[in-house]
Design a protein around this motif. Sequence first.
Motif, PDB file in Angstrom:
ATOM      1  N   LEU A 230      -3.604   5.234  -1.184  1.00 49.70           N
ATOM      2  CA  LEU A 230      -3.928   4.755   0.161  1.00 49.70           C
ATOM      3  C   LEU A 230      -5.097   3.780   0.138  1.00 49.70           C
ATOM      4  CD1 LEU A 230      -3.522   7.996   2.312  1.00 49.70           C
ATOM      5  CD2 LEU A 230      -2.182   5.902   2.515  1.00 49.70           C
ATOM      6  N   THR A 231      -6.121   4.107  -0.604  1.00 50.44           N
ATOM      7  CA  THR A 231      -7.312   3.249  -0.637  1.00 50.44           C
ATOM      8  C   THR A 231      -7.041   1.929  -1.354  1.00 50.44           C
ATOM      9  OG1 THR A 231      -8.060   4.403  -2.643  1.00 50.44           O
ATOM     10  CG2 THR A 231      -8.921   5.173  -0.516  1.00 50.44           C
ATOM     11  N   GLN A 232      -6.065   1.913  -2.254  1.00 49.56           N
ATOM     12  CA  GLN A 232      -5.762   0.691  -2.991  1.00 49.56           C
ATOM     13  C   GLN A 232      -4.591  -0.095  -2.400  1.00 49.56           C
ATOM     14  OE1 GLN A 232      -5.106   1.931  -7.043  1.00 49.56           O
ATOM     15  NE2 GLN A 232      -7.301   2.244  -7.459  1.00 49.56           N
ATOM     16  N   SER A 233      -4.056   0.394  -1.290  1.00 52.92           N
ATOM     17  CA  SER A 233      -2.897  -0.272  -0.689  1.00 52.92           C
ATOM     18  C   SER A 233      -3.286  -1.627  -0.102  1.00 52.92           C
ATOM     19  CB  SER A 233      -2.291   0.615   0.405  1.00 52.92           C
ATOM     20  OG  SER A 233      -1.255  -0.064   1.077  1.00 52.92           O
ATOM     21  N   ASN A 234      -2.399  -2.601  -0.272  1.00 53.59           N
ATOM     22  CA  ASN A 234      -2.607  -3.940   0.295  1.00 53.59           C
ATOM     23  C   ASN A 234      -1.950  -4.096   1.661  1.00 53.59           C
ATOM     24  OD1 ASN A 234      -4.035  -4.974  -1.940  1.00 53.59           O
ATOM     25  ND2 ASN A 234      -2.109  -5.317  -3.052  1.00 53.59           N
ATOM     26  N   HIS A 235      -1.365  -3.023   2.158  1.00 50.53           N
ATOM     27  CA  HIS A 235      -0.622  -3.090   3.413  1.00 50.53           C
ATOM     28  C   HIS A 235      -1.298  -2.243   4.485  1.00 50.53           C
ATOM     29  CE1 HIS A 235       2.681  -4.969   1.181  1.00 50.53           C
ATOM     30  NE2 HIS A 235       2.484  -4.038   0.254  1.00 50.53           N
ATOM     31  N   THR A 236      -1.107  -2.664   5.750  1.00 45.07           N
ATOM     32  CA  THR A 236      -1.674  -1.894   6.867  1.00 45.07           C
ATOM     33  C   THR A 236      -0.768  -0.727   7.243  1.00 45.07           C
ATOM     34  OG1 THR A 236      -0.627  -3.403   8.441  1.00 45.07           O
ATOM     35  CG2 THR A 236      -2.897  -3.886   7.803  1.00 45.07           C
ATOM     36  N   ARG A 237       0.489  -0.797   6.832  1.00 47.45           N
ATOM     37  CA  ARG A 237       1.424   0.293   7.092  1.00 47.45           C
ATOM     38  C   ARG A 237       2.049   0.700   5.766  1.00 47.45           C
ATOM     39  NH1 ARG A 237       1.676  -3.547  10.797  1.00 47.45           N
ATOM     40  NH2 ARG A 237       1.386  -3.026  12.998  1.00 47.45           N
ATOM     41  N   VAL A 238       1.998   1.984   5.458  1.00 48.62           N
ATOM     42  CA  VAL A 238       2.452   2.471   4.157  1.00 48.62           C
ATOM     43  C   VAL A 238       3.554   3.504   4.359  1.00 48.62           C
ATOM     44  CG1 VAL A 238       1.770   3.577   1.997  1.00 48.62           C
ATOM     45  CG2 VAL A 238       0.145   2.104   3.213  1.00 48.62           C
ATOM     46  N   LEU A 239       4.667   3.318   3.629  1.00 51.88           N
ATOM     47  CA  LEU A 239       5.773   4.272   3.692  1.00 51.88           C
ATOM     48  C   LEU A 239       5.389   5.585   3.011  1.00 51.88           C
ATOM     49  CD1 LEU A 239       8.899   2.097   2.794  1.00 51.88           C
ATOM     50  CD2 LEU A 239       8.274   2.987   5.034  1.00 51.88           C
ATOM     51  N   LEU A 240       5.841   6.688   3.601  1.00 51.47           N
ATOM     52  CA  LEU A 240       5.664   8.009   3.004  1.00 51.47           C
ATOM     53  C   LEU A 240       7.042   8.632   2.804  1.00 51.47           C
ATOM     54  CD1 LEU A 240       2.689   9.409   5.135  1.00 51.47           C
ATOM     55  CD2 LEU A 240       2.580   8.268   2.929  1.00 51.47           C
ATOM     56  N   TYR A 241       7.264   9.212   1.632  1.00 49.70           N
ATOM     57  CA  TYR A 241       8.563   9.821   1.346  1.00 49.70           C
ATOM     58  C   TYR A 241       8.363  11.064   0.473  1.00 49.70           C
ATOM     59  CZ  TYR A 241       7.970   7.420  -3.142  1.00 49.70           C
ATOM     60  OH  TYR A 241       7.476   6.986  -4.343  1.00 49.70           O
ATOM     61  N   ARG A 242       9.451  11.847   0.367  1.00 52.41           N
ATOM     62  CA  ARG A 242       9.433  13.039  -0.489  1.00 52.41           C
ATOM     63  C   ARG A 242      10.301  12.788  -1.713  1.00 52.41           C
ATOM     64  NH1 ARG A 242      10.103  15.470   4.664  1.00 52.41           N
ATOM     65  NH2 ARG A 242       8.291  16.702   5.310  1.00 52.41           N
ATOM     66  N   ASP A 243       9.681  12.739  -2.877  1.00 49.91           N
ATOM     67  CA  ASP A 243      10.347  12.629  -4.178  1.00 49.91           C
ATOM     68  C   ASP A 243      11.018  11.263  -4.414  1.00 49.91           C
ATOM     69  OD1 ASP A 243       9.535  15.209  -4.792  1.00 49.91           O
ATOM     70  OD2 ASP A 243      11.365  16.078  -3.913  1.00 49.91           O
ATOM     71  N   ASN A 244      11.828  10.769  -3.447  1.00 51.91           N
ATOM     72  CA  ASN A 244      12.432   9.448  -3.618  1.00 51.91           C
ATOM     73  C   ASN A 244      12.520   8.749  -2.262  1.00 51.91           C
ATOM     74  OD1 ASN A 244      15.308   9.820  -2.437  1.00 51.91           O
ATOM     75  ND2 ASN A 244      15.091  11.557  -3.841  1.00 51.91           N
ATOM     76  N   ILE A 245      12.745   7.448  -2.329  1.00 56.55           N
ATOM     77  CA  ILE A 245      12.663   6.611  -1.130  1.00 56.55           C
ATOM     78  C   ILE A 245      13.735   6.954  -0.102  1.00 56.55           C
ATOM     79  CG2 ILE A 245      14.167   4.749  -1.916  1.00 56.55           C
ATOM     80  CD1 ILE A 245      10.786   4.335  -0.101  1.00 56.55           C
ATOM     81  N   ASP A 246      14.834   7.601  -0.532  1.00 59.97           N
ATOM     82  CA  ASP A 246      15.886   7.950   0.422  1.00 59.97           C
ATOM     83  C   ASP A 246      15.452   9.052   1.385  1.00 59.97           C
ATOM     84  OD1 ASP A 246      18.009   6.191  -0.259  1.00 59.97           O
ATOM     85  OD2 ASP A 246      18.306   7.324  -2.110  1.00 59.97           O
TER      86      ASP A 246
END
Length: 426
Positions: A230-246
């Motif tokens: 989170l602290t190193q993210s270059n985006h203002t909105r960050v996706l959160l997922y469980r185990d995989n992006i699906d």
Amino acid sequence: MDDISTSTLFIILGVLILISGYFSGSETGMMSVNRYRLRHLENEKHKGAIRVSKLLSRTDRLIGLILIGNNLVNVFASLVAGIIFERYFGDAGIFYAGLVLTLVILVFAEVTPKTLAALYPEKIAFPSSIILTALLKVFYPLVIIINWITNSFLALLGISPEQREQHSLSNEELRTVVNESSALIPEQDQNMLVSILDLEKVTVEDIMIPRSELVGIDINEDWKKIQKQLTQSNHTRVLLYRDNIDDVVGYIHMRDALKLLSKNQFTKATLLRAVREMYFIPEGTPLNVQLLKFQHAKERLGLVVDEYGDIQGLVTLEDILEEIVGDFTTTMEPAPSEEVHKQPDGSYLVDGSATIRDINKEMSWHFPTDGPKTINGLILEVLEEIPQAQMSLRIAGYPIEIVDTSDNMIKTIRVIPDLFVAHNAD
């Protein structure tokens, strides 16, 4: 007529020809008026525009009135000309009158006034509308009779006078108007207007960040690792997922994370409570439609999903706006120029993951955009197999050399546009 002097008949003939020229010029001027400018002037309460617009509201009546007046004048002019020439040439004068009068009418009552009216329609139509409005009242019964007869014939052809052309511009016609208005609209504004018109031709898949390039945070990871991401993210909105992006949970706005951090409440539990619901976009959605959907839903990003619900990529409001105004300086995505590297020999090394539309726009190339979205996908579709390095092929006339492949993907290609130009010249 025998009591009227020849000089008087010449004056009458001249007046009749002038009136004929007036009717001819009025007809062309009325029909040549720019309907969009006319509506603008009508909204500005321009009296001439209001009169012309009213007359044009029933074109059949206007044309009927003008033709009635023009034909009456021309018939009387032919009679007068016949009398004049008969006095000079006897019985043969009727024949000469027809030849001379035809030439005079063509020059002075048709070609000249109609040319002037076509060049200056408003200067002809607005003053002429005063006379035509008065004449319409005088000849109204005759105009109605003539229109009734002609409309009856048109009805047999399935045409109604109410079925008037609405003078609406198509998308391509409007594009032409914009492109030809360079004297009035700056080039940058022209490009923006054309881009707006193109939105309906572009779908979300054309501009989305593909699934393979999506960056997110697995909430099942260790909390310290999540904090670091989170602290190193270059985006203002960050996706959160469980185990995989699906298995997307949602997304977190960095502003919400900072609030939690400022209150010493920054834990995985509070982070999950601050997660915002994800917005999903069906693939194939045109950009003009999606722009409105973002507006109505008060959303700024969404995941593109196919018919099976599988995630294909991510689209943001900024991505759509960039299609209109160009790249923002704050964007974190690489510009096409960073994916294309010119070589000393005139060729270009191109990243295989580069989007075809962006490359075409940046380099003025013409790779097909109606299929795969990336250079890698385009080559794989053409070859129908994963190629080896150093293989060469030609797509859309462009010589291409595959430079590097790995992980079942084409990483780098070489495009040689000079050979494409030479090939076309041959």
